[in-house]
Design a protein around this motif. Sequence first.
Motif, PDB file in Angstrom:
ATOM      1  N   ASP A 103      -2.141  -3.820   6.405  1.00 30.95           N
ATOM      2  CA  ASP A 103      -1.393  -4.026   5.163  1.00 30.95           C
ATOM      3  C   ASP A 103      -2.317  -3.970   3.954  1.00 30.95           C
ATOM      4  OD1 ASP A 103       0.987  -4.257   6.507  1.00 30.95           O
ATOM      5  OD2 ASP A 103       0.947  -6.444   6.576  1.00 30.95           O
ATOM      6  N   LEU A 104      -3.542  -4.455   4.103  1.00 33.78           N
ATOM      7  CA  LEU A 104      -4.494  -4.379   2.996  1.00 33.78           C
ATOM      8  C   LEU A 104      -4.851  -2.932   2.707  1.00 33.78           C
ATOM      9  CD1 LEU A 104      -6.253  -5.929   0.980  1.00 33.78           C
ATOM     10  CD2 LEU A 104      -8.049  -6.005   2.719  1.00 33.78           C
ATOM     11  N   VAL A 105      -5.067  -2.146   3.763  1.00 28.16           N
ATOM     12  CA  VAL A 105      -5.348  -0.722   3.583  1.00 28.16           C
ATOM     13  C   VAL A 105      -4.167  -0.040   2.890  1.00 28.16           C
ATOM     14  CG1 VAL A 105      -5.783   1.458   4.760  1.00 28.16           C
ATOM     15  CG2 VAL A 105      -6.924  -0.627   5.544  1.00 28.16           C
ATOM     16  N   ALA A 106      -2.947  -0.403   3.309  1.00 23.30           N
ATOM     17  CA  ALA A 106      -1.754   0.201   2.708  1.00 23.30           C
ATOM     18  C   ALA A 106      -1.632  -0.137   1.232  1.00 23.30           C
ATOM     19  CB  ALA A 106      -0.511  -0.261   3.462  1.00 23.30           C
ATOM     20  N   LYS A 107      -2.190  -1.271   0.813  1.00 24.87           N
ATOM     21  CA  LYS A 107      -2.117  -1.683  -0.586  1.00 24.87           C
ATOM     22  C   LYS A 107      -3.272  -1.146  -1.429  1.00 24.87           C
ATOM     23  CE  LYS A 107       0.459  -6.032  -0.179  1.00 24.87           C
ATOM     24  NZ  LYS A 107       1.475  -5.642  -1.178  1.00 24.87           N
ATOM     25  N   SER A 108      -4.157  -0.341  -0.833  1.00 19.63           N
ATOM     26  CA  SER A 108      -5.369   0.051  -1.537  1.00 19.63           C
ATOM     27  C   SER A 108      -5.073   0.797  -2.835  1.00 19.63           C
ATOM     28  CB  SER A 108      -6.280   0.883  -0.630  1.00 19.63           C
ATOM     29  OG  SER A 108      -5.604   2.019  -0.139  1.00 19.63           O
ATOM     30  N   THR A 109      -4.121   1.721  -2.818  1.00 20.08           N
ATOM     31  CA  THR A 109      -3.803   2.452  -4.054  1.00 20.08           C
ATOM     32  C   THR A 109      -3.253   1.513  -5.112  1.00 20.08           C
ATOM     33  OG1 THR A 109      -3.366   4.496  -2.843  1.00 20.08           O
ATOM     34  CG2 THR A 109      -2.416   4.312  -5.041  1.00 20.08           C
ATOM     35  N   GLU A 110      -2.384   0.591  -4.700  1.00 19.83           N
ATOM     36  CA  GLU A 110      -1.840  -0.392  -5.627  1.00 19.83           C
ATOM     37  C   GLU A 110      -2.944  -1.255  -6.232  1.00 19.83           C
ATOM     38  OE1 GLU A 110       0.803  -4.455  -5.168  1.00 19.83           O
ATOM     39  OE2 GLU A 110       1.228  -2.760  -3.828  1.00 19.83           O
ATOM     40  N   LEU A 111      -3.916  -1.624  -5.422  1.00 18.31           N
ATOM     41  CA  LEU A 111      -5.019  -2.438  -5.920  1.00 18.31           C
ATOM     42  C   LEU A 111      -5.907  -1.653  -6.876  1.00 18.31           C
ATOM     43  CD1 LEU A 111      -5.972  -4.307  -2.623  1.00 18.31           C
ATOM     44  CD2 LEU A 111      -4.785  -5.255  -4.607  1.00 18.31           C
ATOM     45  N   ILE A 112      -6.121  -0.376  -6.587  1.00 17.64           N
ATOM     46  CA  ILE A 112      -6.938   0.450  -7.489  1.00 17.64           C
ATOM     47  C   ILE A 112      -6.269   0.559  -8.851  1.00 17.64           C
ATOM     48  CG2 ILE A 112      -7.842   2.781  -7.868  1.00 17.64           C
ATOM     49  CD1 ILE A 112      -8.179   2.966  -4.807  1.00 17.64           C
ATOM     50  N   ARG A 113      -4.940   0.631  -8.867  1.00 15.58           N
ATOM     51  CA  ARG A 113      -4.214   0.695 -10.146  1.00 15.58           C
ATOM     52  C   ARG A 113      -4.388  -0.590 -10.957  1.00 15.58           C
ATOM     53  NH1 ARG A 113       0.594   2.395  -7.028  1.00 15.58           N
ATOM     54  NH2 ARG A 113       0.588   4.662  -6.845  1.00 15.58           N
ATOM     55  N   ALA A 114      -4.814  -1.670 -10.303  1.00 10.94           N
ATOM     56  CA  ALA A 114      -4.994  -2.938 -11.004  1.00 10.94           C
ATOM     57  C   ALA A 114      -6.405  -3.114 -11.549  1.00 10.94           C
ATOM     58  CB  ALA A 114      -4.664  -4.092 -10.049  1.00 10.94           C
ATOM     59  N   LEU A 115      -7.282  -2.131 -11.309  1.00 11.18           N
ATOM     60  CA  LEU A 115      -8.663  -2.240 -11.776  1.00 11.18           C
ATOM     61  C   LEU A 115      -8.760  -1.861 -13.252  1.00 11.18           C
ATOM     62  CD1 LEU A 115     -10.419  -0.819  -8.596  1.00 11.18           C
ATOM     63  CD2 LEU A 115     -10.345  -3.209  -9.377  1.00 11.18           C
ATOM     64  N   PRO A 116      -9.781  -2.327 -13.952  1.00 13.93           N
ATOM     65  CA  PRO A 116      -9.783  -2.237 -15.426  1.00 13.93           C
ATOM     66  C   PRO A 116      -9.944  -0.839 -15.990  1.00 13.93           C
ATOM     67  CG  PRO A 116     -11.830  -3.223 -14.629  1.00 13.93           C
ATOM     68  CD  PRO A 116     -10.917  -3.133 -13.462  1.00 13.93           C
ATOM     69  N   TRP A 117     -10.304   0.166 -15.200  1.00 16.97           N
ATOM     70  CA  TRP A 117     -10.418   1.520 -15.728  1.00 16.97           C
ATOM     71  C   TRP A 117      -9.167   2.357 -15.452  1.00 16.97           C
ATOM     72  CZ3 TRP A 117     -13.761  -0.411 -11.942  1.00 16.97           C
ATOM     73  CH2 TRP A 117     -13.470  -0.034 -10.632  1.00 16.97           C
ATOM     74  N   GLY A 134      -1.658   6.725 -11.926  1.00 18.53           N
ATOM     75  CA  GLY A 134      -1.945   5.392 -12.420  1.00 18.53           C
ATOM     76  C   GLY A 134      -3.345   4.899 -12.143  1.00 18.53           C
ATOM     77  N   LYS A 135      -4.167   5.702 -11.481  1.00 14.73           N
ATOM     78  CA  LYS A 135      -5.520   5.269 -11.143  1.00 14.73           C
ATOM     79  C   LYS A 135      -6.536   5.641 -12.202  1.00 14.73           C
ATOM     80  CE  LYS A 135      -5.241   7.518  -7.312  1.00 14.73           C
ATOM     81  NZ  LYS A 135      -5.590   8.164  -6.037  1.00 14.73           N
ATOM     82  N   GLY A 136      -6.186   6.585 -13.083  1.00 12.11           N
ATOM     83  CA  GLY A 136      -7.103   6.980 -14.128  1.00 12.11           C
ATOM     84  C   GLY A 136      -8.041   8.095 -13.697  1.00 12.11           C
ATOM     85  N   PRO A 137      -8.853   8.612 -14.627  1.00 10.58           N
ATOM     86  CA  PRO A 137      -9.681   9.793 -14.347  1.00 10.58           C
ATOM     87  C   PRO A 137     -10.938   9.512 -13.531  1.00 10.58           C
ATOM     88  CG  PRO A 137     -10.078   9.020 -16.579  1.00 10.58           C
ATOM     89  CD  PRO A 137      -8.974   8.164 -16.032  1.00 10.58           C
ATOM     90  N   PHE A 138     -11.242   8.247 -13.293  1.00 13.69           N
ATOM     91  CA  PHE A 138     -12.474   7.933 -12.577  1.00 13.69           C
ATOM     92  C   PHE A 138     -12.221   7.597 -11.110  1.00 13.69           C
ATOM     93  CE2 PHE A 138     -13.220   7.024 -17.064  1.00 13.69           C
ATOM     94  CZ  PHE A 138     -14.320   7.844 -17.296  1.00 13.69           C
ATOM     95  N   GLU A 139     -11.097   8.096 -10.595  1.00  7.86           N
ATOM     96  CA  GLU A 139     -10.763   7.971  -9.182  1.00  7.86           C
ATOM     97  C   GLU A 139     -10.306   9.334  -8.661  1.00  7.86           C
ATOM     98  OE1 GLU A 139     -11.251   5.399  -7.279  1.00  7.86           O
ATOM     99  OE2 GLU A 139     -11.901   4.127  -8.940  1.00  7.86           O
ATOM    100  N   PRO A 140     -10.504   9.600  -7.371  1.00  9.57           N
ATOM    101  CA  PRO A 140     -10.064  10.883  -6.810  1.00  9.57           C
ATOM    102  C   PRO A 140      -8.554  11.059  -6.953  1.00  9.57           C
ATOM    103  CG  PRO A 140     -11.499   9.713  -5.274  1.00  9.57           C
ATOM    104  CD  PRO A 140     -11.177   8.755  -6.371  1.00  9.57           C
ATOM    105  N   THR A 141      -8.135  12.317  -7.077  1.00  9.50           N
ATOM    106  CA  THR A 141      -6.705  12.607  -7.186  1.00  9.50           C
ATOM    107  C   THR A 141      -5.989  12.278  -5.890  1.00  9.50           C
ATOM    108  OG1 THR A 141      -7.147  14.376  -8.763  1.00  9.50           O
ATOM    109  CG2 THR A 141      -5.001  14.398  -7.672  1.00  9.50           C
ATOM    110  N   GLU A 142      -6.551  12.728  -4.782  1.00 10.21           N
ATOM    111  CA  GLU A 142      -5.976  12.427  -3.480  1.00 10.21           C
ATOM    112  C   GLU A 142      -6.543  11.098  -2.990  1.00 10.21           C
ATOM    113  OE1 GLU A 142      -3.591  14.099  -1.987  1.00 10.21           O
ATOM    114  OE2 GLU A 142      -3.553  15.501  -3.671  1.00 10.21           O
ATOM    115  N   PRO A 143      -5.677  10.223  -2.510  1.00 13.07           N
ATOM    116  CA  PRO A 143      -6.195   8.927  -2.049  1.00 13.07           C
ATOM    117  C   PRO A 143      -7.088   9.084  -0.831  1.00 13.07           C
ATOM    118  CG  PRO A 143      -3.881   9.203  -1.427  1.00 13.07           C
ATOM    119  CD  PRO A 143      -4.229  10.352  -2.320  1.00 13.07           C
ATOM    120  N   ASP A 144      -8.208   8.404  -0.855  1.00  9.22           N
ATOM    121  CA  ASP A 144      -9.105   8.379   0.296  1.00  9.22           C
ATOM    122  C   ASP A 144      -8.768   7.145   1.120  1.00  9.22           C
ATOM    123  OD1 ASP A 144     -10.698  10.662  -0.437  1.00  9.22           O
ATOM    124  OD2 ASP A 144     -11.559   9.420  -2.015  1.00  9.22           O
TER     125      ASP A 144
END
Length: 684
Positions: free
Chosen positions: A318-332, A340-350
């Motif tokens: 479940d934590l892995v499944a929430k990884s994209t959601e958590l990245i969207r909560a980071l300050p950049w 919603g992840k911004g330009p400093f994250e890969p386009t395709e989720p890793d």
Amino acid sequence: MSSSRVHHECTYRLDARQVFDSLKHNPRKAKYAHHLARACWYGSRIMLRQTSPEAEGIFDFILELHRACGGQWDMLEAHGATGEDIDAFLEFAGLFLSGLENHFDDGDRRVIPTISAASFRAMASISPDATSKLEAILGPMLAPQPAALGYPSATSLSGYYLGIAPENTRLHRVLTSGEDAEPELPAFEILQASAEKDTAPKLLGEVTIENGQRAKVFLQRGDHAQEMADICAELTQAIEHASPGEQEAALSYLVESFRTGNYEAFREADKIWVRDKAPSVEHCMGFLFGYRDPYGARAEWQAASGIAHREETSKMKDLVAKSTELIRALPWAVAGENDGKGPFEPTEPDVPDFAIIYVLASVSSTVWEATNMTIEDNGETIGIKSIVYGNRTSLNSTPGRPCYYVHSSEAKKYMESAHIVRTIGTAIHELIGHGTGKLLYETSPGKFNFQVGQPPISPVTKEPIRTWYKEGQTYTSVFGDLATTVEECRAFLVASYLADNKDVLALYGYNEQSTPSADDVVYYAYLHIGVEGLRALRSFNAESRTWAGDHDRAQFAILKHLLLDGHGVISIIKHDEDNALYVQVNRSKILSHGKPSLGRMLCRIHTCHCTADIETCRPYYESLSDLDQDGDYEEWRRIVVSKTEPKWKFVQPNTFLLDDGTVELREYEASNAGIILSFLERGL
């Protein structure tokens, strides 16, 4: 000798029985696990040579003394050794073997046994072989200098410096022979680890060294040749029991790399290994991280293998499944950009592979709580593996360890919750901390992995970025000696920034009705920042003004930033009467001031990381991780080093392939004697 003489209280056993027994129905997997563990252990002598010239000799002496007395240590008293000397020797031996080094004091300082040369000779007199091995190392083992790890000098040493990928090399300066020899250019040999050994060094070319002088550089394959051959032999047998596909292919490339020294084969092995998702038996090994190299390029041998704990690993899905959601909560993160992840994250989720394994073998200068491996190729992420070592992290809740930096009024509750904070923090640190970030690259001349004509806006300066990685550059090559500590700082910051995430806390069973409550866990997470930041000061060398621990440096930098920028969310209280320091956290300011402050530091570090901006990062990070020589931080350091903390010692199991084809797991007593016996039975 009587058991009362053996130090049990600080020796911990890495229990693996439960998960090992889960393989009883699958003898093929059991054999696979056995050969991987054996391959890990064969790197032990590499570790020793990377630490100090005398370390391998100390290792041989300890084991020879065990052979001579048959593990009956009280026999040494009949040869003139006192009980106190034997106790001191066993304590030194347990710590030495647990980390495979004699530099286990604070700040990677060399530990000199508190035993006289005469007492050592008395113990060694039990056998001629023990005496011979002792005399070969007695002088350097007891000498006061060099006292620490670092660039070679009168006071420090490094086992790494005696066009090629540097990770699996050491550097050796060739001395001219004789005063009458013809003057020649200075010469250096790059010693490359491999089973195959060159008959003669290969000239690579000439380079310019200090004062404009030229020097010849040679390549000599075959460093650690016997150990690399033994590792290859075990891995070759592991291949016979591996699953077809990724496991077989990854190990085959690993064997090629260790046999030939070709580091490109190692990179190919990693690219395949990272695609082997959720194996029941996991491993990682090689020259992996530059923690101990003063330059940060040459890598320490690190190896671990173990068996996945299915039930504990399943909780992490479940934590892995929430990884994209958590990245969207980071300050950049930027709403509406890149999902919603911004330009400093890969386009395709890793999507990382996350596992909790119980180690059968952990061979390094410490038994790590977790490992993250992000495998990249020319700026593109191939895959991520996050491995948490369950039988190590479970020991964090062991009672009886001191709690110096939390006031007695709340120390008990803090210690009861510390393992919760570490468990959740480690998961986020490895999964999101090390798993985030897109390195902006010029991948080939005129080609970029971002829109160079419309570069991303820096969340720090609010202006378009001006730097990025040039073709051929890597994060390590750009950040050099700061690479590891800055990356660890980034991961620690991510974990601390997300510490208040109620969805994550709920995954672990913490809410407003739990004990401790979710708010309590957040509060203890901020106390933990202060505790670890203070404890880290043990790693700072006041004489050289350098840090011996990359993780420690990162944790102190975070604490210092919060003290300077957190508007009172955290403070350090000094009690003169008992020479004590206590961390104080203002609960009311955690979300209003603490989290935004962490976000500001995280944004700056992350942006520098993604854009190759070492020019901004270096002065910023060096300032945060520096101690004023006469102010509060230096006074705190003196208090911290005055507080004795028991060293972590671990006794690990062994596996044995029996004549009937089954694999036996053998565990040992949690004592210094148990550690020594476990190494003797490894036959290294």
